[in-house]
Design a protein around this motif. Sequence first.
Motif, PDB file in Angstrom:
ATOM      1  N   GLN A  73      12.851   8.712   8.103  1.00  0.00           N
ATOM      2  CA  GLN A  73      14.197   8.336   8.540  1.00  0.00           C
ATOM      3  C   GLN A  73      14.399   6.823   8.445  1.00  0.00           C
ATOM      4  OE1 GLN A  73      15.234   8.149  12.819  1.00  0.00           O
ATOM      5  NE2 GLN A  73      16.712   9.782  12.395  1.00  0.00           N
ATOM      6  N   ALA A  74      13.355   6.062   8.779  1.00  0.00           N
ATOM      7  CA  ALA A  74      13.466   4.606   8.794  1.00  0.00           C
ATOM      8  C   ALA A  74      13.534   3.998   7.393  1.00  0.00           C
ATOM      9  CB  ALA A  74      12.304   3.998   9.566  1.00  0.00           C
ATOM     10  N   GLY A 119      -6.848   6.202   4.523  1.00  0.00           N
ATOM     11  CA  GLY A 119      -5.803   5.188   4.574  1.00  0.00           C
ATOM     12  C   GLY A 119      -6.273   3.830   4.077  1.00  0.00           C
ATOM     13  N   ALA A 120      -7.494   3.443   4.442  1.00  0.00           N
ATOM     14  CA  ALA A 120      -8.034   2.168   3.964  1.00  0.00           C
ATOM     15  C   ALA A 120      -8.210   2.188   2.454  1.00  0.00           C
ATOM     16  CB  ALA A 120      -9.362   1.877   4.654  1.00  0.00           C
ATOM     17  N   SER A 121      -8.646   3.308   1.910  1.00  0.00           N
ATOM     18  CA  SER A 121      -8.778   3.436   0.458  1.00  0.00           C
ATOM     19  C   SER A 121      -7.411   3.361  -0.216  1.00  0.00           C
ATOM     20  CB  SER A 121      -9.469   4.752   0.107  1.00  0.00           C
ATOM     21  OG  SER A 121     -10.801   4.767   0.573  1.00  0.00           O
ATOM     22  N   LEU A 122      -6.382   3.896   0.441  1.00  0.00           N
ATOM     23  CA  LEU A 122      -5.027   3.802  -0.102  1.00  0.00           C
ATOM     24  C   LEU A 122      -4.547   2.356  -0.136  1.00  0.00           C
ATOM     25  CD1 LEU A 122      -3.423   6.846   1.733  1.00  0.00           C
ATOM     26  CD2 LEU A 122      -3.799   6.663  -0.729  1.00  0.00           C
ATOM     27  N   THR A 123      -4.781   1.632   0.957  1.00  0.00           N
ATOM     28  CA  THR A 123      -4.405   0.217   0.996  1.00  0.00           C
ATOM     29  C   THR A 123      -5.098  -0.543  -0.133  1.00  0.00           C
ATOM     30  OG1 THR A 123      -4.014   0.252   3.389  1.00  0.00           O
ATOM     31  CG2 THR A 123      -4.492  -1.881   2.390  1.00  0.00           C
ATOM     32  N   ASP A 124      -6.385  -0.324  -0.273  1.00  0.00           N
ATOM     33  CA  ASP A 124      -7.174  -0.948  -1.337  1.00  0.00           C
ATOM     34  C   ASP A 124      -6.604  -0.592  -2.707  1.00  0.00           C
ATOM     35  OD1 ASP A 124      -9.204  -2.152  -2.805  1.00  0.00           O
ATOM     36  OD2 ASP A 124     -10.767  -0.757  -2.165  1.00  0.00           O
ATOM     37  N   GLY A 125      -6.303   0.680  -2.900  1.00  0.00           N
ATOM     38  CA  GLY A 125      -5.805   1.145  -4.188  1.00  0.00           C
ATOM     39  C   GLY A 125      -4.455   0.554  -4.562  1.00  0.00           C
ATOM     40  N   PHE A 126      -3.541   0.476  -3.605  1.00  0.00           N
ATOM     41  CA  PHE A 126      -2.231  -0.105  -3.899  1.00  0.00           C
ATOM     42  C   PHE A 126      -2.329  -1.613  -4.140  1.00  0.00           C
ATOM     43  CE2 PHE A 126      -0.283   3.823  -2.222  1.00  0.00           C
ATOM     44  CZ  PHE A 126       0.730   3.996  -3.159  1.00  0.00           C
ATOM     45  N   LEU A 127      -3.168  -2.299  -3.373  1.00  0.00           N
ATOM     46  CA  LEU A 127      -3.358  -3.728  -3.615  1.00  0.00           C
ATOM     47  C   LEU A 127      -3.904  -3.973  -5.018  1.00  0.00           C
ATOM     48  CD1 LEU A 127      -4.859  -4.863  -0.183  1.00  0.00           C
ATOM     49  CD2 LEU A 127      -2.641  -5.538  -1.120  1.00  0.00           C
ATOM     50  N   ALA A 128      -4.805  -3.108  -5.464  1.00  0.00           N
ATOM     51  CA  ALA A 128      -5.369  -3.239  -6.809  1.00  0.00           C
ATOM     52  C   ALA A 128      -4.303  -3.069  -7.890  1.00  0.00           C
ATOM     53  CB  ALA A 128      -6.483  -2.217  -7.010  1.00  0.00           C
ATOM     54  N   GLN A 129      -3.219  -2.366  -7.556  1.00  0.00           N
ATOM     55  CA  GLN A 129      -2.121  -2.184  -8.511  1.00  0.00           C
ATOM     56  C   GLN A 129      -1.137  -3.354  -8.477  1.00  0.00           C
ATOM     57  OE1 GLN A 129      -1.852   0.600 -10.574  1.00  0.00           O
ATOM     58  NE2 GLN A 129      -3.763   1.399  -9.762  1.00  0.00           N
ATOM     59  N   GLY A 130      -1.340  -4.287  -7.563  1.00  0.00           N
ATOM     60  CA  GLY A 130      -0.430  -5.419  -7.443  1.00  0.00           C
ATOM     61  C   GLY A 130       0.703  -5.196  -6.478  1.00  0.00           C
ATOM     62  N   ALA A 131       0.633  -4.118  -5.694  1.00  0.00           N
ATOM     63  CA  ALA A 131       1.676  -3.838  -4.710  1.00  0.00           C
ATOM     64  C   ALA A 131       1.489  -4.694  -3.462  1.00  0.00           C
ATOM     65  CB  ALA A 131       1.650  -2.352  -4.339  1.00  0.00           C
ATOM     66  N   ASN A 132       2.560  -4.839  -2.703  1.00  0.00           N
ATOM     67  CA  ASN A 132       2.525  -5.501  -1.409  1.00  0.00           C
ATOM     68  C   ASN A 132       2.455  -4.421  -0.336  1.00  0.00           C
ATOM     69  OD1 ASN A 132       2.907  -8.210  -2.437  1.00  0.00           O
ATOM     70  ND2 ASN A 132       5.014  -7.600  -2.874  1.00  0.00           N
ATOM     71  N   VAL A 133       1.413  -4.436   0.456  1.00  0.00           N
ATOM     72  CA  VAL A 133       1.130  -3.330   1.372  1.00  0.00           C
ATOM     73  C   VAL A 133       1.273  -3.757   2.824  1.00  0.00           C
ATOM     74  CG1 VAL A 133      -0.591  -1.646   2.128  1.00  0.00           C
ATOM     75  CG2 VAL A 133      -0.482  -2.314  -0.289  1.00  0.00           C
ATOM     76  N   THR A 134       1.980  -2.940   3.586  1.00  0.00           N
ATOM     77  CA  THR A 134       2.034  -3.035   5.041  1.00  0.00           C
ATOM     78  C   THR A 134       1.435  -1.766   5.597  1.00  0.00           C
ATOM     79  OG1 THR A 134       4.100  -4.292   4.930  1.00  0.00           O
ATOM     80  CG2 THR A 134       3.526  -3.313   7.058  1.00  0.00           C
ATOM     81  N   PHE A 135       0.633  -1.881   6.645  1.00  0.00           N
ATOM     82  CA  PHE A 135       0.135  -0.663   7.283  1.00  0.00           C
ATOM     83  C   PHE A 135       0.127  -0.804   8.791  1.00  0.00           C
ATOM     84  CE2 PHE A 135      -3.849  -3.025   6.787  1.00  0.00           C
ATOM     85  CZ  PHE A 135      -4.548  -2.743   7.954  1.00  0.00           C
ATOM     86  N   ILE A 136       0.269   0.318   9.458  1.00  0.00           N
ATOM     87  CA  ILE A 136       0.224   0.395  10.908  1.00  0.00           C
ATOM     88  C   ILE A 136      -1.038   1.135  11.319  1.00  0.00           C
ATOM     89  CG2 ILE A 136       1.604   2.520  10.953  1.00  0.00           C
ATOM     90  CD1 ILE A 136       2.752   1.637  13.645  1.00  0.00           C
ATOM     91  N   GLN A 158       9.213   2.510  13.826  1.00  0.00           N
ATOM     92  CA  GLN A 158      10.361   2.111  13.026  1.00  0.00           C
ATOM     93  C   GLN A 158      10.549   0.598  13.010  1.00  0.00           C
ATOM     94  OE1 GLN A 158      13.675   4.679  14.277  1.00  0.00           O
ATOM     95  NE2 GLN A 158      13.009   6.163  12.753  1.00  0.00           N
ATOM     96  N   ALA A 159      10.131  -0.067  14.093  1.00  0.00           N
ATOM     97  CA  ALA A 159      10.205  -1.533  14.114  1.00  0.00           C
ATOM     98  C   ALA A 159       9.261  -2.147  13.084  1.00  0.00           C
ATOM     99  CB  ALA A 159       9.880  -2.058  15.510  1.00  0.00           C
ATOM    100  N   THR A 160       8.080  -1.555  12.925  1.00  0.00           N
ATOM    101  CA  THR A 160       7.138  -2.096  11.937  1.00  0.00           C
ATOM    102  C   THR A 160       7.640  -1.862  10.512  1.00  0.00           C
ATOM    103  OG1 THR A 160       5.768  -0.076  11.885  1.00  0.00           O
ATOM    104  CG2 THR A 160       5.160  -1.788  13.485  1.00  0.00           C
ATOM    105  N   ILE A 161       8.356  -0.783  10.294  1.00  0.00           N
ATOM    106  CA  ILE A 161       8.943  -0.542   8.975  1.00  0.00           C
ATOM    107  C   ILE A 161      10.016  -1.588   8.679  1.00  0.00           C
ATOM    108  CG2 ILE A 161      10.375   1.078   7.652  1.00  0.00           C
ATOM    109  CD1 ILE A 161       8.717   3.351   8.976  1.00  0.00           C
ATOM    110  N   LYS A 162      10.790  -1.960   9.689  1.00  0.00           N
ATOM    111  CA  LYS A 162      11.771  -3.034   9.516  1.00  0.00           C
ATOM    112  C   LYS A 162      11.078  -4.367   9.217  1.00  0.00           C
ATOM    113  CE  LYS A 162      15.428  -1.082  12.420  1.00  0.00           C
ATOM    114  NZ  LYS A 162      16.221  -1.237  13.668  1.00  0.00           N
ATOM    115  N   GLU A 163       9.951  -4.613   9.884  1.00  0.00           N
ATOM    116  CA  GLU A 163       9.213  -5.850   9.637  1.00  0.00           C
ATOM    117  C   GLU A 163       8.636  -5.872   8.230  1.00  0.00           C
ATOM    118  OE1 GLU A 163       5.728  -8.618  11.691  1.00  0.00           O
ATOM    119  OE2 GLU A 163       6.632  -6.971  12.830  1.00  0.00           O
ATOM    120  N   ALA A 164       8.159  -4.723   7.768  1.00  0.00           N
ATOM    121  CA  ALA A 164       7.656  -4.631   6.394  1.00  0.00           C
ATOM    122  C   ALA A 164       8.763  -4.963   5.402  1.00  0.00           C
ATOM    123  CB  ALA A 164       7.109  -3.237   6.131  1.00  0.00           C
TER     124      ALA A 164
END
Length: 256
Positions: free
Chosen positions: A128-129, A25-42, A76-82
């Motif tokens: 679902q969220a 998961g940490a590698s995924l966060t790193d990888g998406f940030l490197a692509q310029g994406a905005n990342v939220t994780f729980i 689901q609350a964190t997905i709404k916050e994201a």
Amino acid sequence: MTQIATFHDLQGKSVYITGGGSGIGASLTDGFLAQGANVTFIGRSDASAFVADMQEKHGRAPLFLQGDITDTDRLQATIKEAAHTFGPVDVLVSNAANDQRHTMAELTPDRWDALLAINLKAYFFAAQAVAPGMQAKGAGSIINFSSVSYMMGNAGYPAYTTANGGITALSRSLARELGPDGVRVNALAPGWVLTEKQLEKWATPKDLAAHLDRQCLKTHLAPRDIVDAVLFLASDASRMMTGQCMVVDGGTVTTG
């Protein structure tokens, strides 16, 4: 991590990852940030140090929201916050799982329910969220982590293998339901990825050698191998892929 591929369409996308502060998961966060994406994780554990590392590396930090994915309301609350912070989620990566070893004889009803809550229930309720926001935009990619463990018929963790078979089935069902609205749903089934957790708990020299013998490619999988596959499934490079289970395991199992 070493960046191999660049998917320009991921820049600025809102990405939500379960378990995005450790392991794959940490590698995924790193990888998406490197692509310029905005990342939220729980994640359950404090990830402040990891967030600071990502800020230093990429010049911007992921949004970390502490919580347990088995608490559906919190998930689901964190997905709404994201969505409030970065806009409706474009890419959901349900990565968090627990592959704790257990035998058939020792598994209690309560433990069964707990393992299925982590390894299957949370996958559905995360999807679902995010679905309404994706449907409203007419696009989105949901990527659910399965595993080749159930394809191999592995013993030693029957609740985990059951959940992973269910994740593949769930992904195909949701792909059919959400496809008319332009939302893609795929499963990703990694082989044995040598994370720190695997190396500490289960990767004995004997088992590593035996597993490598089963692979067509004689190199152990690293988190980078999985990140690149997830980025592909998240991007428009895979725009006509849905309802599939994509295996990245060095050739341990065959599908089709």
